[in-house]
Design a protein around this motif. Structure first.
Motif, PDB file in Angstrom:
ATOM      1  N   ALA A   1     -21.943 -20.235 -12.930  1.00  0.00           N
ATOM      2  CA  ALA A   1     -22.403 -21.032 -14.068  1.00  0.00           C
ATOM      3  C   ALA A   1     -21.240 -21.692 -14.809  1.00  0.00           C
ATOM      4  N   GLY A   2     -20.013 -21.368 -14.392  1.00  0.00           N
ATOM      5  CA  GLY A   2     -18.838 -21.961 -15.036  1.00  0.00           C
ATOM      6  C   GLY A   2     -18.528 -21.358 -16.387  1.00  0.00           C
ATOM      7  N   LEU A   3     -18.948 -20.113 -16.579  1.00  0.00           N
ATOM      8  CA  LEU A   3     -18.748 -19.442 -17.862  1.00  0.00           C
ATOM      9  C   LEU A   3     -17.611 -18.439 -17.794  1.00  0.00           C
ATOM     10  N   GLN A   4     -17.089 -18.111 -18.952  1.00  0.00           N
ATOM     11  CA  GLN A   4     -16.216 -16.961 -19.090  1.00  0.00           C
ATOM     12  C   GLN A   4     -17.143 -15.768 -19.353  1.00  0.00           C
ATOM     13  N   VAL A   5     -16.714 -14.582 -19.007  1.00  0.00           N
ATOM     14  CA  VAL A   5     -17.568 -13.408 -19.194  1.00  0.00           C
ATOM     15  C   VAL A   5     -17.999 -13.285 -20.652  1.00  0.00           C
ATOM     16  N   ARG A   6     -17.091 -13.513 -21.574  1.00  0.00           N
ATOM     17  CA  ARG A   6     -17.425 -13.384 -22.996  1.00  0.00           C
ATOM     18  C   ARG A   6     -18.516 -14.372 -23.408  1.00  0.00           C
ATOM     19  N   ASP A   7     -18.598 -15.527 -22.734  1.00  0.00           N
ATOM     20  CA  ASP A   7     -19.640 -16.523 -23.040  1.00  0.00           C
ATOM     21  C   ASP A   7     -21.016 -16.074 -22.573  1.00  0.00           C
ATOM     22  N   ALA A   8     -21.065 -15.069 -21.700  1.00  0.00           N
ATOM     23  CA  ALA A   8     -22.331 -14.618 -21.120  1.00  0.00           C
ATOM     24  C   ALA A   8     -22.829 -13.327 -21.754  1.00  0.00           C
ATOM     25  N   ILE A   9     -22.227 -12.945 -22.875  1.00  0.00           N
ATOM     26  CA  ILE A   9     -22.628 -11.702 -23.539  1.00  0.00           C
ATOM     27  C   ILE A   9     -23.309 -12.031 -24.866  1.00  0.00           C
ATOM     28  N   ARG A  10     -24.367 -11.312 -25.169  1.00  0.00           N
ATOM     29  CA  ARG A  10     -25.111 -11.527 -26.410  1.00  0.00           C
ATOM     30  C   ARG A  10     -24.466 -10.712 -27.526  1.00  0.00           C
ATOM     31  N   SER A  11     -23.772 -11.400 -28.391  1.00  0.00           N
ATOM     32  CA  SER A  11     -23.020 -10.731 -29.453  1.00  0.00           C
ATOM     33  C   SER A  11     -23.892 -10.278 -30.627  1.00  0.00           C
ATOM     34  N   LYS A  12     -25.127 -10.723 -30.688  1.00  0.00           N
ATOM     35  CA  LYS A  12     -25.995 -10.345 -31.807  1.00  0.00           C
ATOM     36  C   LYS A  12     -26.799  -9.076 -31.543  1.00  0.00           C
ATOM     37  N   GLU A  13     -26.664  -8.519 -30.359  1.00  0.00           N
ATOM     38  CA  GLU A  13     -27.392  -7.290 -30.029  1.00  0.00           C
ATOM     39  C   GLU A  13     -26.649  -6.075 -30.568  1.00  0.00           C
ATOM     40  N   ALA A  14     -27.386  -5.045 -30.958  1.00  0.00           N
ATOM     41  CA  ALA A  14     -26.800  -3.834 -31.558  1.00  0.00           C
ATOM     42  C   ALA A  14     -25.707  -3.186 -30.702  1.00  0.00           C
ATOM     43  N   PRO A  15     -25.870  -3.067 -29.378  1.00  0.00           N
ATOM     44  CA  PRO A  15     -24.811  -2.421 -28.590  1.00  0.00           C
ATOM     45  C   PRO A  15     -23.471  -3.155 -28.644  1.00  0.00           C
ATOM     46  N   TYR A  16     -23.502  -4.460 -28.911  1.00  0.00           N
ATOM     47  CA  TYR A  16     -22.266  -5.237 -28.974  1.00  0.00           C
ATOM     48  C   TYR A  16     -21.336  -4.653 -30.037  1.00  0.00           C
ATOM     49  N   ALA A  17     -21.853  -4.467 -31.228  1.00  0.00           N
ATOM     50  CA  ALA A  17     -21.048  -3.901 -32.317  1.00  0.00           C
ATOM     51  C   ALA A  17     -20.780  -2.417 -32.078  1.00  0.00           C
ATOM     52  N   ALA A  18     -21.806  -1.701 -31.656  1.00  0.00           N
ATOM     53  CA  ALA A  18     -21.668  -0.255 -31.464  1.00  0.00           C
ATOM     54  C   ALA A  18     -20.602   0.094 -30.431  1.00  0.00           C
ATOM     55  N   LEU A  19     -20.450  -0.770 -29.429  1.00  0.00           N
ATOM     56  CA  LEU A  19     -19.467  -0.516 -28.369  1.00  0.00           C
ATOM     57  C   LEU A  19     -18.114  -1.162 -28.646  1.00  0.00           C
ATOM     58  N   GLY A  20     -17.992  -1.835 -29.784  1.00  0.00           N
ATOM     59  CA  GLY A  20     -16.723  -2.466 -30.136  1.00  0.00           C
ATOM     60  C   GLY A  20     -16.362  -3.631 -29.229  1.00  0.00           C
ATOM     61  N   LEU A  21     -17.366  -4.371 -28.761  1.00  0.00           N
ATOM     62  CA  LEU A  21     -17.120  -5.440 -27.797  1.00  0.00           C
ATOM     63  C   LEU A  21     -16.527  -6.701 -28.412  1.00  0.00           C
ATOM     64  N   ALA A  22     -16.431  -6.769 -29.725  1.00  0.00           N
ATOM     65  CA  ALA A  22     -15.814  -7.931 -30.373  1.00  0.00           C
ATOM     66  C   ALA A  22     -14.300  -7.918 -30.198  1.00  0.00           C
ATOM     67  N   ASP A  23     -13.750  -6.805 -29.799  1.00  0.00           N
ATOM     68  CA  ASP A  23     -12.311  -6.672 -29.602  1.00  0.00           C
ATOM     69  C   ASP A  23     -11.850  -7.660 -28.527  1.00  0.00           C
ATOM     70  N   ALA A  24     -11.085  -8.671 -28.927  1.00  0.00           N
ATOM     71  CA  ALA A  24     -10.626  -9.717 -28.013  1.00  0.00           C
ATOM     72  C   ALA A  24      -9.724  -9.176 -26.914  1.00  0.00           C
ATOM     73  N   ALA A  25      -9.178  -7.989 -27.093  1.00  0.00           N
ATOM     74  CA  ALA A  25      -8.290  -7.407 -26.089  1.00  0.00           C
ATOM     75  C   ALA A  25      -9.058  -6.795 -24.913  1.00  0.00           C
ATOM     76  N   LEU A  26     -10.380  -6.668 -25.036  1.00  0.00           N
ATOM     77  CA  LEU A  26     -11.165  -6.094 -23.945  1.00  0.00           C
ATOM     78  C   LEU A  26     -11.133  -7.011 -22.723  1.00  0.00           C
ATOM     79  N   SER A  27     -10.995  -6.414 -21.569  1.00  0.00           N
ATOM     80  CA  SER A  27     -10.944  -7.178 -20.318  1.00  0.00           C
ATOM     81  C   SER A  27     -12.342  -7.630 -19.906  1.00  0.00           C
ATOM     82  N   ASP A  28     -12.383  -8.614 -19.014  1.00  0.00           N
ATOM     83  CA  ASP A  28     -13.654  -9.049 -18.451  1.00  0.00           C
ATOM     84  C   ASP A  28     -14.347  -7.882 -17.755  1.00  0.00           C
ATOM     85  N   GLU A  29     -13.562  -7.035 -17.117  1.00  0.00           N
ATOM     86  CA  GLU A  29     -14.122  -5.883 -16.408  1.00  0.00           C
ATOM     87  C   GLU A  29     -14.850  -4.947 -17.387  1.00  0.00           C
TER      88      GLU A  29
END
Length: 140
Positions: A50-78
């Motif tokens: 789709a020509g996306l970066q992994v971060r572009d394909a994640i729903r940041s408004k869902e509860a697990p996003y914050a709970a898992l600390g996924l906003a951390d820019a240092a997190l790898s695509d993996e």
């Protein structure tokens, strides 16, 4: 034409995209990705196609996003992929694959890029009308 939509029936954009594919005369394979999530490899392939970066394909408004600390820019695509596979609600939707390509159909009209030209208007759930596409100029 074959098509696959990674669909969430509770999402209006996903429902409109599915209806638009059917309006184009295609009965797609519908994958309820919350019940049958793609494998990590398939998800990575869809995102790349789709020509996306992994971060572009994640729903940041869902509860697990914050709970898992996924906003951390240092997190790898993996790490992001692992979180999405473990929590499919984090997968941005709808992802659609056809013989013409793969798109994240947000807004739903983006799917027109990978469908045959539609000949008649399509009306979304909210009443917005999607007009038929112009026929490609054969001289180009």
């Amino acid at each position: 034409m074959n098509a696959v939509i990674y669909h969430n029936p509770r999402c209006g954009t996903s429902r409109n995209t599915l209806a638009l594919i059917r309006h184009a005369g295609i009965e797609p394979q519908v994958v309820d990705y919350l019940r049958t999530p793609p494998t990590r490899q398939k998800l990575a392939e869809l995102i790349a196609a789709a020509g996306l970066q992994v971060r572009d394909a994640i729903r940041s408004k869902e509860a697990p996003y914050a709970a898992l600390g996924l906003a951390d820019a240092a997190l790898s695509d993996e790490a992001l992929l692992d979180a999405m596979v473990a929590n499919p609600i984090l997968i941005q939707r709808p992802l659609v694959q056809t013989g013409l390509g793969t798109r994240l159909a947000r807004p739903s009209e983006v799917v027109l890029e990978i469908l045959p030209v539609i000949a008649t208007p399509f009306t979304k759930e909210d009443g917005e009308v999607v007009k038929p596409q112009a026929k490609p100029d054969p001289r180009r």
